[in-house]
Scaffold this motif. Structure first.
Motif, PDB file in Angstrom:
ATOM      1  N   UNK A 413       0.818  -1.223   0.000  1.00 43.30           N
ATOM      2  CA  UNK A 413       0.000   0.000   0.000  1.00 43.30           C
ATOM      3  C   UNK A 413       0.845   1.264   0.000  1.00 43.30           C
ATOM      4  N   UNK A 414       2.108   1.188   0.413  1.00 43.18           N
ATOM      5  CA  UNK A 414       2.947   2.383   0.503  1.00 43.18           C
ATOM      6  C   UNK A 414       3.850   2.597  -0.712  1.00 43.18           C
ATOM      7  N   UNK A 415       3.727   1.741  -1.697  1.00 42.29           N
ATOM      8  CA  UNK A 415       4.578   1.867  -2.884  1.00 42.29           C
ATOM      9  C   UNK A 415       4.257   3.155  -3.635  1.00 42.29           C
ATOM     10  N   UNK A 416       5.281   3.879  -4.017  1.00 44.53           N
ATOM     11  CA  UNK A 416       5.103   5.168  -4.681  1.00 44.53           C
ATOM     12  C   UNK A 416       4.603   5.002  -6.117  1.00 44.53           C
ATOM     13  N   UNK A 417       4.043   6.083  -6.657  1.00 45.08           N
ATOM     14  CA  UNK A 417       3.559   6.063  -8.033  1.00 45.08           C
ATOM     15  C   UNK A 417       4.705   5.806  -9.010  1.00 45.08           C
ATOM     16  N   UNK A 418       5.870   6.370  -8.711  1.00 39.47           N
ATOM     17  CA  UNK A 418       7.029   6.186  -9.587  1.00 39.47           C
ATOM     18  C   UNK A 418       7.408   4.703  -9.687  1.00 39.47           C
ATOM     19  N   UNK A 419       7.379   4.013  -8.539  1.00 38.50           N
ATOM     20  CA  UNK A 419       7.716   2.586  -8.547  1.00 38.50           C
ATOM     21  C   UNK A 419       6.633   1.768  -9.250  1.00 38.50           C
ATOM     22  N   UNK A 420       5.365   2.181  -9.106  1.00 36.72           N
ATOM     23  CA  UNK A 420       4.286   1.469  -9.796  1.00 36.72           C
ATOM     24  C   UNK A 420       4.442   1.576 -11.314  1.00 36.72           C
ATOM     25  N   UNK A 421       4.857   2.746 -11.762  1.00 33.62           N
ATOM     26  CA  UNK A 421       5.066   2.929 -13.199  1.00 33.62           C
ATOM     27  C   UNK A 421       6.176   2.011 -13.714  1.00 33.62           C
ATOM     28  N   UNK A 422       7.195   1.816 -12.883  1.00 28.05           N
ATOM     29  CA  UNK A 422       8.298   0.918 -13.264  1.00 28.05           C
ATOM     30  C   UNK A 422       7.824  -0.532 -13.266  1.00 28.05           C
ATOM     31  N   UNK A 423       7.081  -0.915 -12.210  1.00 30.32           N
ATOM     32  CA  UNK A 423       6.650  -2.310 -12.053  1.00 30.32           C
ATOM     33  C   UNK A 423       5.643  -2.715 -13.123  1.00 30.32           C
ATOM     34  N   UNK A 424       4.855  -1.776 -13.630  1.00 30.03           N
ATOM     35  CA  UNK A 424       3.854  -2.152 -14.634  1.00 30.03           C
ATOM     36  C   UNK A 424       4.506  -2.630 -15.932  1.00 30.03           C
ATOM     37  N   UNK A 425       5.823  -2.391 -16.059  1.00 29.13           N
ATOM     38  CA  UNK A 425       6.562  -2.872 -17.235  1.00 29.13           C
ATOM     39  C   UNK A 425       7.427  -4.092 -16.884  1.00 29.13           C
ATOM     40  N   UNK A 426       7.249  -4.616 -15.677  1.00 24.44           N
ATOM     41  CA  UNK A 426       8.082  -5.731 -15.222  1.00 24.44           C
ATOM     42  C   UNK A 426       7.964  -6.918 -16.184  1.00 24.44           C
ATOM     43  N   UNK A 427       9.078  -7.572 -16.419  1.00 23.05           N
ATOM     44  CA  UNK A 427       9.081  -8.699 -17.359  1.00 23.05           C
ATOM     45  C   UNK A 427       8.366  -9.925 -16.804  1.00 23.05           C
TER      46      UNK A 427
END
Length: 450
Positions: A413-427
């Protein structure tokens, strides 16, 4: 419809901004190549309307099914899905969505069992439709857990199920029914099938008189159900503590809401039974200060359970730490372990001790920050699972080499928006699935074991 919001949360007096649903990542995930990712996103209660609309028209029926299970759809989307080419999608709409009374009444007369079953599960059905379905033997059991049923209708439903001898439905019924309003306990307390009596023992509205009968039942499974109940009276405790079945004693020793906790001291001293004293030692209701001799025990399993007791006297922690790594692991899990001991255990040479510290909800952010750099991936994974973890720590773990660590970050729940943007491209697809619907993430069960 839930609208995207921004909110501020605080950790150690520091304010962090958490964007609950705003972010391009959800729109990107709605077009993800993986059906599982899009299906997971469809189950996320925080996605905006435009994403729901996109998913409701997804080319894959599995995704549209998950949309149909939502209870926040507008009438336009509901009507669209009611006309879906997939029978399973239509079934889910009928079961979960806010259909009109006329629609449900019409569908209740369908020749298809699956359709009538879905109507019986819908919480929006009216009195007339309920009465119609109560005469339908194929779907009557689906009405049991429907909150739309009134007390009077529930009594009729109960009588029908009992009279027709539907044992499976009786079990569901007797665990849920309010016996203060509809007293059928006298008809069930001597039922031939033990599992019906066991279900009755689990009913929170069963009175003391009925429980005293079931506490002496010939079937141990029934007595176990009594031993597990909340607020077990002194009379019931005195009966069950002398039970000949070890499983009944095990349930009693685990029960932390006994009205007579002195019973737990009796069980703590039952050295003739291997697991019963250990359960009592771990029980936070056990009055440990009345039995200090337990610290002299040579039974490691008993001491490990004792070390996990959140009501452990403060002065006992120092006496248990560093005896062996098994007991240290138990202390690492204990919510009441002092920070200075957790600090010491966080640098323990055995990584499995460090994992317990990483997963402890009472651990400090400073310790989590240190463990986030641990060479062991399981330790880092449990840091990412810890709900105390801050955005800056999660930002670092979002780039971790281990996909399980990144998966935990995706669900946090505390993950930042910047990290979510990175993770949405996770392989890794499983990482993206957790980002799509964080509620799917399950904290590892093994962390809770002694």
């Amino acid at each position: 419809m839930i609208i995207s919001t921004r909110k501020t949360f605080h950790i150690n007096n520091t304010a962090y901004l958490y964007e609950k649903t705003i972010g391009r990542y959800q729109h990107k995930l709605s077009k993800d190549k993986s059906v599982e990712v899009r299906s997971a996103l469809a189950q996320n209660s925080d996605i905006p309307l435009d994403v729901i609309i996109t998913l409701a028209s997804d080319k894959h029926a599995k995704v549209r099914e998950k949309v149909a299970e939502r209870n926040d759809l507008n009438q336009e989307i509901i009507n669209q899905l009611l006309n879906d080419s997939s029978v399973d999608v239509v079934d889910k709409v009928i079961r979960y969505c806010a259909l009109t009374s006329d629609q449900l009444a019409t569908l209740a007369k369908s020749s298809l069992f699956t359709t009538r079953r879905a109507v019986a599960s819908n919480s929006n059905i009216d009195k007339e439709t309920i009465n119609l379905l109560m005469d339908d033997k194929e779907v009557i059991d689906y009405l049991i857990y429907n909150p739309a049923i009134s007390v009077n209708q529930y009594e009729i439903l109960a009588r029908k199920i009992i009279e027709n001898g539907y044992s499976y439905q009786i079990c569901d019924l007797v665990e849920k029914i309010d016996l203060n309003l509809i007293d059928i306990s006298s008809e069930l307390i001597s039922h031939d099938e033990y599992y019906v009596r066991r279900s009755l023992a689990r009913n929170p509205s069963l009175d003391e008189k009925g429980l005293l009968v079931l506490a002496r039942d010939v079937e141990p499974n029934v007595r176990e159900a009594v031993a597990e109940r909340n607020q077990l009276s002194k009379n019931l405790c005195e009966i069950l503590v002398n039970d000949c079945d070890e499983n009944v004693l095990y349930r009693l020793a685990k029960n932390s809401s006994l009205l007579d906790p002195s019973i737990l001291l009796e069980l703590l001293k039952r050295n003739d039974l291997k697991y019963i004293p250990s359960c009592a030692a771990k029980n936070p209701a056990t009055q440990l200060l009345k039995y200090p001799d337990i610290l002299q025990s040579t039974d490691e399993y008993l001491l490990r359970n004792l070390a996990m007791n959140p009501s452990l006297p403060v002065e006992w922690f120092d006496k248990l730490v560093n005896i062996n790594h098994g007991i240290d692991r138990a202390l690492g899990r204990n919510l009441s372990t002092p920070i200075f001991i957790l600090q010491s255990l966080s640098s323990h040479q055995n990584y499995d001790v460090r994992t317990t510290v990483a997963s402890n909800p009472s651990v400090s952010i400073e310790i989590l920050n240190t463990l986030a750099h641990d060479q062991n991936e399981t330790v880092r994974f449990l840091v990412a699972c810890n709900q105390k973890c801050t955005p800056d720590i999660l930002d670092r773990l979002a780039l971790d080499d281990d996909w399980l660590v990144r998966q935990a970050v995706a669900a946090h729940k505390n993950t930042s928006s910047a990290s979510r943007e990175i993770i949405c491209k996770d392989k890794n697809k499983d990482v993206r699935i957790m980002l799509a619907d964080p509620s799917k993430f399950e904290f590892p069960i093994f962390v809770d074991n002694p």
